[in-house]
Every structure is written in structure tokens, then in C-alpha cells.
Motif scaffolding. Structure first.
Motif, PDB file in Angstrom:
ATOM      1  N   GLU A  90       0.833  -1.205   0.000  1.00  0.00           N
ATOM      2  CA  GLU A  90       0.000   0.000   0.000  1.00  0.00           C
ATOM      3  C   GLU A  90       0.864   1.250   0.000  1.00  0.00           C
ATOM      4  O   GLU A  90       0.633   2.193  -0.759  1.00  0.00           O
ATOM      5  CB  GLU A  90      -0.930   0.004   1.216  1.00  0.00           C
ATOM      6  CG  GLU A  90      -1.848   1.219   1.280  1.00  0.00           C
ATOM      7  CD  GLU A  90      -2.683   1.275   2.548  1.00  0.00           C
ATOM      8  OE1 GLU A  90      -3.612   2.096   2.602  1.00  0.00           O
ATOM      9  OE2 GLU A  90      -2.402   0.497   3.489  1.00  0.00           O
ATOM     10  N   ILE A  91       1.885   1.242   0.846  1.00  0.00           N
ATOM     11  CA  ILE A  91       2.789   2.394   0.921  1.00  0.00           C
ATOM     12  C   ILE A  91       3.622   2.492  -0.348  1.00  0.00           C
ATOM     13  O   ILE A  91       3.869   3.590  -0.861  1.00  0.00           O
ATOM     14  CB  ILE A  91       3.683   2.287   2.167  1.00  0.00           C
ATOM     15  CG1 ILE A  91       2.824   2.389   3.435  1.00  0.00           C
ATOM     16  CG2 ILE A  91       4.759   3.366   2.156  1.00  0.00           C
ATOM     17  CD1 ILE A  91       3.597   2.162   4.716  1.00  0.00           C
ATOM     18  N   GLN A  92       4.041   1.351  -0.883  1.00  0.00           N
ATOM     19  CA  GLN A  92       4.817   1.355  -2.122  1.00  0.00           C
ATOM     20  C   GLN A  92       4.032   1.994  -3.257  1.00  0.00           C
ATOM     21  O   GLN A  92       4.567   2.800  -4.032  1.00  0.00           O
ATOM     22  CB  GLN A  92       5.214  -0.075  -2.489  1.00  0.00           C
ATOM     23  CG  GLN A  92       6.228  -0.156  -3.623  1.00  0.00           C
ATOM     24  CD  GLN A  92       6.635  -1.590  -3.921  1.00  0.00           C
ATOM     25  OE1 GLN A  92       5.885  -2.317  -4.554  1.00  0.00           O
ATOM     26  NE2 GLN A  92       7.808  -1.988  -3.446  1.00  0.00           N
ATOM     27  N   ASP A  93       2.738   1.657  -3.363  1.00  0.00           N
ATOM     28  CA  ASP A  93       1.894   2.260  -4.402  1.00  0.00           C
ATOM     29  C   ASP A  93       1.747   3.764  -4.174  1.00  0.00           C
ATOM     30  O   ASP A  93       1.786   4.550  -5.131  1.00  0.00           O
ATOM     31  CB  ASP A  93       0.514   1.600  -4.413  1.00  0.00           C
ATOM     32  CG  ASP A  93       0.542   0.202  -4.999  1.00  0.00           C
ATOM     33  OD1 ASP A  93       1.528  -0.137  -5.676  1.00  0.00           O
ATOM     34  OD2 ASP A  93      -0.418  -0.554  -4.767  1.00  0.00           O
ATOM     35  N   LEU A  95       3.848   5.780  -2.721  1.00  0.00           N
ATOM     36  CA  LEU A  95       5.111   6.428  -3.092  1.00  0.00           C
ATOM     37  C   LEU A  95       5.259   6.492  -4.611  1.00  0.00           C
ATOM     38  O   LEU A  95       5.707   7.506  -5.166  1.00  0.00           O
ATOM     39  CB  LEU A  95       6.288   5.675  -2.478  1.00  0.00           C
ATOM     40  CG  LEU A  95       6.362   5.678  -0.947  1.00  0.00           C
ATOM     41  CD1 LEU A  95       7.469   4.742  -0.466  1.00  0.00           C
ATOM     42  CD2 LEU A  95       6.587   7.079  -0.417  1.00  0.00           C
ATOM     43  N   LYS A  96       4.865   5.428  -5.283  1.00  0.00           N
ATOM     44  CA  LYS A  96       4.955   5.375  -6.747  1.00  0.00           C
ATOM     45  C   LYS A  96       4.117   6.458  -7.392  1.00  0.00           C
ATOM     46  O   LYS A  96       4.546   7.117  -8.352  1.00  0.00           O
ATOM     47  CB  LYS A  96       4.516   3.996  -7.228  1.00  0.00           C
ATOM     48  CG  LYS A  96       4.497   3.834  -8.737  1.00  0.00           C
ATOM     49  CD  LYS A  96       4.004   2.446  -9.120  1.00  0.00           C
ATOM     50  CE  LYS A  96       3.899   2.293 -10.637  1.00  0.00           C
ATOM     51  NZ  LYS A  96       3.385   0.937 -11.010  1.00  0.00           N
ATOM     52  N   PHE A  97       2.896   6.662  -6.869  1.00  0.00           N
ATOM     53  CA  PHE A  97       1.990   7.647  -7.457  1.00  0.00           C
ATOM     54  C   PHE A  97       2.274   9.073  -6.973  1.00  0.00           C
ATOM     55  O   PHE A  97       1.592  10.010  -7.384  1.00  0.00           O
ATOM     56  CB  PHE A  97       0.539   7.277  -7.154  1.00  0.00           C
ATOM     57  CG  PHE A  97       0.078   6.024  -7.845  1.00  0.00           C
ATOM     58  CD1 PHE A  97       0.196   5.891  -9.223  1.00  0.00           C
ATOM     59  CD2 PHE A  97      -0.459   4.975  -7.123  1.00  0.00           C
ATOM     60  CE1 PHE A  97      -0.216   4.732  -9.870  1.00  0.00           C
ATOM     61  CE2 PHE A  97      -0.881   3.815  -7.757  1.00  0.00           C
ATOM     62  CZ  PHE A  97      -0.757   3.690  -9.138  1.00  0.00           C
ATOM     63  N   SER A  98       3.279   9.213  -6.112  1.00  0.00           N
ATOM     64  CA  SER A  98       3.589  10.535  -5.556  1.00  0.00           C
ATOM     65  C   SER A  98       4.946  11.057  -6.002  1.00  0.00           C
ATOM     66  O   SER A  98       5.472  12.003  -5.413  1.00  0.00           O
ATOM     67  CB  SER A  98       3.527  10.481  -4.025  1.00  0.00           C
ATOM     68  OG  SER A  98       2.244  10.110  -3.575  1.00  0.00           O
ATOM     69  N   ILE A  99       5.506  10.444  -7.028  1.00  0.00           N
ATOM     70  CA  ILE A  99       6.784  10.926  -7.561  1.00  0.00           C
ATOM     71  C   ILE A  99       6.631  12.379  -8.017  1.00  0.00           C
ATOM     72  O   ILE A  99       5.648  12.741  -8.659  1.00  0.00           O
ATOM     73  CB  ILE A  99       7.238  10.039  -8.733  1.00  0.00           C
ATOM     74  CG1 ILE A  99       7.576   8.634  -8.234  1.00  0.00           C
ATOM     75  CG2 ILE A  99       8.444  10.644  -9.442  1.00  0.00           C
ATOM     76  CD1 ILE A  99       7.762   7.632  -9.344  1.00  0.00           C
TER      77      ILE A  99
END
Length: 265
Positions: A90-93, A95-99
Motif C-alpha cells: 500500500e505504501i509502495q503504491d 510512493l509510486k503515485f507521488s513521484i
């Protein structure tokens, strides 16, 4: 008093993800940046999206202009490689969408959540905060979730992401700008807000057109539109006009707050 220098926010690079703040609906996190300070990071990829970052930015900087205590706000860059080692999917996603460019507030280490049963807020400060939240249409300062902290024996305001909800639908912003703020009846400080008329005069004198425009100018163009700079400019003007309209018609939300307080007490 505003000076002639344009307002500016610092930009930092996020270097370390420390821990999520799971009590927040948008899953903010405590992070460390390349200036060696810790911040509460608000992610552009969270469910509430970039508009929550805009509301946070405007809410904090308007509060600051009025002399209320809010943590320093910075732009926080998140690198593409940042979340690759994060084991939580969940956190990985997130972070991915918050670049790219996010928003962060200086972490107030050791601060405790404001409890109205423990701490009494004087009438003037209570009135100032109630007035601010009426202006911003901030629905998220209730007894259940005060979004205020006590730090070094002073009251600090946090989390304005739910404010300015008109921007989730641009079609009726003019109507919204002159409406009373009915949700003020649930405000945690309403019962103590006995000086709203005085605060209204003082705060309207501070929030001039130049002041408002200097604050909305802080919003990055990329947060206002993915389409064109022209659209970004139009949306920025709507924020200006919405806030200036609410200021010009502040007697409407002041009277509603006073009426709600009379019923409450």
C-alpha cells in the motif's frame, strides 16, 4: 503586515521514509529530508489527491498571515527510486503515485493532540480559529478530530486538506463563496468564540487582495492543471475570487457562527 517581497516556500528532497501516520485518512508519513529535518509529508498520490495539497498550502499560509501558529510548509520532492525498497504494498503504491512535488509540514517533535477537556483556549484565539475555518470552509476541526496540537505550551493548527471543498467541483464556486458555513456548528472551539465581530474586522484588514494573491501565487502550476498554463492561471484566479468573495461577505459566515454558538450554549 505584508512586505513587498514575494512569498516563497523552501523545497527539500525526501531522503528517508520513517513511518506512516495511519490515523490520517490520506496516510501521511514522517520523513527526513536533505536539510536533516523531519517533516510530515502529504502525498500527491493519496486518495484526496493534489487538491488536498492545495487546500493545505492555502490554509496554512492564510493562517500564518493572520498570526496563527502553523508549522513551516515546504515543497518536498520524491524521487522515482524512493519507494522501491518499501515492503508494504500500500505504501509502495502511494510512493509510486507521488513521484515529483509533494507538500510537507515541519514535524513538531513531542507535540500532543489538543484536548478541549484538558486545555482551555481563550475567547480571542478561539474566535480567530473559528473565523479562519469559516473562511476556508474547513469541516475538519471537530471534537472528534481537532487537528490542533499543543507544542511548547502553544496551540498549533495542522491539517487543512479538507478545507476549500468547493474546488472538487468548479461549477458552483460563486454560489459557494457567499454561503454560510453550516458545519461550523460542530467546531471544537465554537462555544468559546465570543469575539467574532472584533476578529472579523481585524482579519479582513489583514487579508487584502494583495495578501490573498501572494498566497495563491505559491501554488505550483502543475498542481492546478495537467493541461496547460492557461488552465492553471484560470484556476488560480478562481481561488483568488472565491476567497475575496468570502471576505467581502464575511458577515454571512460570522452571523451563522454566532447563531450556531447561541444554539450550542
Amino acid at each position: 503586515m505584508m512586505n513587498d517581497m514575494p512569498l516563497q516556500l523552501r523545497t527539500v528532497n525526501v531522503t528517508r521514509y520513517i513511518t506512516p501516520l495511519r490515523e490520517g485518512g490520506s496516510l501521511p508519513a514522517i520523513v527526513e529530508a536533505d536539510d536533516d529535518f523531519m517533516y510530515v509529508l502529504k502525498f500527491r498520490g493519496a486518495g484526496q489527491g493534489i487538491k488536498a495539497l492545495v487546500a493545505e498550502l492555502l490554509g496554512c499560509e492564510i493562517a500564518r498571515a493572520l498570526g496563527l501558529k502553523v508549522p513551516e510548509v515546504v515543497f518536498a520532492k520524491l524521487d522515482e527510486a524512493f519507494g522501491r525498497t518499501e515492503p508494504d504494498e500500500e505504501i509502495q503504491d502511494l510512493l509510486k503515485f507521488s513521484i515529483g512535488l509533494n507538500l510537507a509540514l515541519h514535524y513538531l517533535a513531542g507535540a500532543i493532540t489538543f484536548d478541549p477537556l484538558v486545555t482551555t483556549v481563550d475567547a480571542k484565539l478561539a474566535s480567530q480559529i473559528v473565523w479562519l475555518d469559516c473562511l476556508l470552509t474547513n469541516v475538519d476541526r471537530t471534537a472528534k478530530n481537532t487537528n490542533m496540537l499543543m507544542w511548547h505550551k502553544e496551540l498549533w493548527l495542522i491539517d487543512h486538506g479538507a478545507a476549500l471543498y468547493f474546488h472538487h467541483s468548479w461549477t458552483n464556486w460563486k454560489e459557494q463563496s457567499i454561503k454560510p458555513f453550516l458545519s461550523i456548528k460542530d467546531h471544537v472551539l465554537l462555544s468559546s468564540a465570543t469575539e467574532l465581530d472584533t476578529v472579523d474586522q481585524e482579519f479582513r484588514a489583514i487579508l487584502t487582495e494583495d495578501c490573498i494573491k501572494s498566497i495563491t501565487a505559491l501554488i505550483p502550476d502543475e498542481w492546478l492543471s495537467d493541461e496547460s498554463s492557461e488552465i492553471a492561471s484560470q484556476h488560480r484566479q478562481v481561488y483568488d475570487q472565491f476567497l475575496l468573495s468570502r471576505l467581502s461577505n464575511s458577515e454571512i459566515f460570522v452571523k451563522e457562527a454566532q447563531h450556531a454558538r447561541e444554539i450550542l450554549i
